[in-house]
Design an enzyme around this catalytic site. Sequence first.
Site, PDB file in Angstrom:
ATOM      1  NE  ARG A 117      -4.236  -1.761   1.754  1.00 60.20           N
ATOM      2  CZ  ARG A 117      -4.306  -2.796   2.569  1.00 60.20           C
ATOM      3  NH1 ARG A 117      -3.476  -2.897   3.579  1.00 60.20           N
ATOM      4  NH2 ARG A 117      -5.221  -3.717   2.387  1.00 60.20           N
ATOM      5  CE  LYS A 145      -0.405  13.937 -14.561  1.00 57.15           C
ATOM      6  NZ  LYS A 145      -0.706  14.380 -15.927  1.00 57.15           N
ATOM      7  CD  GLU A 149       7.487  16.435 -22.325  1.00 54.55           C
ATOM      8  OE1 GLU A 149       6.761  17.423 -22.131  1.00 54.55           O
ATOM      9  OE2 GLU A 149       7.025  15.286 -22.539  1.00 54.55           O
ATOM     10  CE  LYS A 172       5.465  17.707 -14.194  1.00 56.49           C
ATOM     11  NZ  LYS A 172       5.541  16.463 -14.883  1.00 56.49           N
ATOM     12  CD  GLU A 190      -3.587  16.444 -15.574  1.00 62.73           C
ATOM     13  OE1 GLU A 190      -2.443  16.039 -15.333  1.00 62.73           O
ATOM     14  OE2 GLU A 190      -4.236  16.120 -16.560  1.00 62.73           O
ATOM     15  NE  ARG A 199       0.712  17.274 -12.703  1.00 62.32           N
ATOM     16  CZ  ARG A 199       1.310  16.408 -11.916  1.00 62.32           C
ATOM     17  NH1 ARG A 199       1.047  16.391 -10.631  1.00 62.32           N
ATOM     18  NH2 ARG A 199       2.208  15.573 -12.400  1.00 62.32           N
ATOM     19  CG  ASN A 250      -1.789  16.901 -19.825  1.00 71.02           C
ATOM     20  OD1 ASN A 250      -0.798  16.245 -19.531  1.00 71.02           O
ATOM     21  ND2 ASN A 250      -2.853  16.967 -19.053  1.00 71.02           N
ATOM     22  CG  HIS A 301       1.779  15.618 -23.557  1.00 66.47           C
ATOM     23  ND1 HIS A 301       2.478  16.783 -23.804  1.00 66.47           N
ATOM     24  CD2 HIS A 301       2.660  14.788 -22.930  1.00 66.47           C
ATOM     25  CE1 HIS A 301       3.703  16.663 -23.326  1.00 66.47           C
ATOM     26  NE2 HIS A 301       3.854  15.468 -22.803  1.00 66.47           N
ATOM     27  CG  HIS A 342      -0.460  10.628 -24.704  1.00 67.54           C
ATOM     28  ND1 HIS A 342      -0.987  10.995 -23.490  1.00 67.54           N
ATOM     29  CD2 HIS A 342       0.888  10.684 -24.549  1.00 67.54           C
ATOM     30  CE1 HIS A 342      -0.009  11.260 -22.643  1.00 67.54           C
ATOM     31  NE2 HIS A 342       1.145  11.081 -23.254  1.00 67.54           N
ATOM     32  CG  HIS A 377       6.849  10.891 -24.250  1.00 68.32           C
ATOM     33  ND1 HIS A 377       5.489  10.693 -24.255  1.00 68.32           N
ATOM     34  CD2 HIS A 377       7.061  12.009 -23.507  1.00 68.32           C
ATOM     35  CE1 HIS A 377       4.901  11.641 -23.537  1.00 68.32           C
ATOM     36  NE2 HIS A 377       5.830  12.449 -23.070  1.00 68.32           N
TER      37      HIS A 377
END
Length: 368
Positions: free
Chosen positions: A118, A140, A191, A233, A243, A247, A251, A254, A258, A270
């Site tokens: 956990r 993330k 990026e 960032k 997000e 935030r 993206n 992106h 993606h 990427h």
Amino acid sequence: MNTITVPLQDRSYDVVIGSDLLQNMQSLVQQVHRATEYFFVLDQNIETTHGQCAANSFSGGVKSFVLQAIESNKTMQSVESIWDAMLKEGYDRHGIVVALGGGLTGDVAGFAAATYLRGVPVVQVPTTLLAMVDASIGGKTGINVPIAQKDGGVLLGKNLAGSFWQPALVIADVSTLKTLDDRQLRCGLAECVKHGMLGHQDVITFIQEQNEGIFARDVDILLSLVSQSVAIKANVVAQDEREQGQRALLNLGHTFAHAIEPMSALHLFHGEAVSIGLCAACSCSEALGLIDAEYSDNIRTLLTGIGLPTRLPMPIQLEDAMVLMVKDKKAVRSQIRLVLPTQDGAAVVDDIDEGAIALAWASVGATS
Ligand SMILES: NC(=O)c1ccc[n+]([C@@H]2O[C@H](COP(=O)([O-])OP(=O)(O)OC[C@H]3O[C@@H](n4cnc5c(N)ncnc54)[C@H](O)[C@@H]3O)[C@@H](O)[C@H]2O)c1
């Protein structure tokens, strides 16, 4: 050495940016976490170089799991293998996971840490520019998930399962970028350009002016580049950890990226997909009147100057791209939500006219 704090109340952590830091990793880690046992998740390509250097700094030795950093390994199976190795070695909740590698290793190791017993702490030690300026910051973590295709094939949906799991510490040692090839360095720059497009013209100018020094792996220039990008960032993440709003701006480009990154025939990394995605986002923005043609031209010129792709390497079907865009996490009830550049930053735009999206895809080489 620069230290930038990501202020998130009891989940706050430092990003330490410097050179030749791996030799002292144990003392850096122990300043924030007095773990008794460390479990390394190591990118296979740096196992005997940076991995060995970092492991040598731990007096008691470390156990490790070696991961081949390819997207088809960014799966639940890899996460289970990490759990399995940790269980076999008897790691309990006092252990700490150290993710050493690029963004792929960081995402998989971070997700394994978030879910093992956990949740155990993770230290992110990014060794690619992309991971230093982006993937290692913000918590993330995640894996790709297989999506069945109409033709019976399977595509890996990017990062469709994961969790927010903030690291205890991030150590960005820019000396490790000396072994990173230029293609991967460019991916990180994509990026950095994205961060610049969020209203930070100074970053765009820095990249334009220092292009040569960046590729020469000049330590001071890399320290400055990474520090500027991390600060951008960290600031966004601090305002919106999960997000819910701001935030999402990270993206930018992106949702397009993606959709094309999983298409194996394109052979895109990427950062390369992000570069094409930024160009498509510019075209979409232009069609909606959010930016002028000069803005788009400047971004395309910058990306081309870095050596990044601004168009698809081969045509794809518009329909295929649209299907994957709707599957992206940023789609809301199958409506495509895009982050698009504006003249002075970026904005989240809902309910976009499909014609503008089709035009954006056509501008990077998709056919209908
Ligand atoms: N979590 C996030 O917020 C976030 C953000 C952006 C990207 N990502 C994810 O990160 C991944 C991309 O990360 P990446 O660009 O770092 O790619 P990567 O992790 O796949 O690494 C790229 C290549 O560089 C090699 N490598 C790593 N460090 C090296 C070094 N110092 N010297 C030589 N070779 C080295 C790796 O073995 C690999 O072959 C994608 O899976 C993407 O989805 C996550």
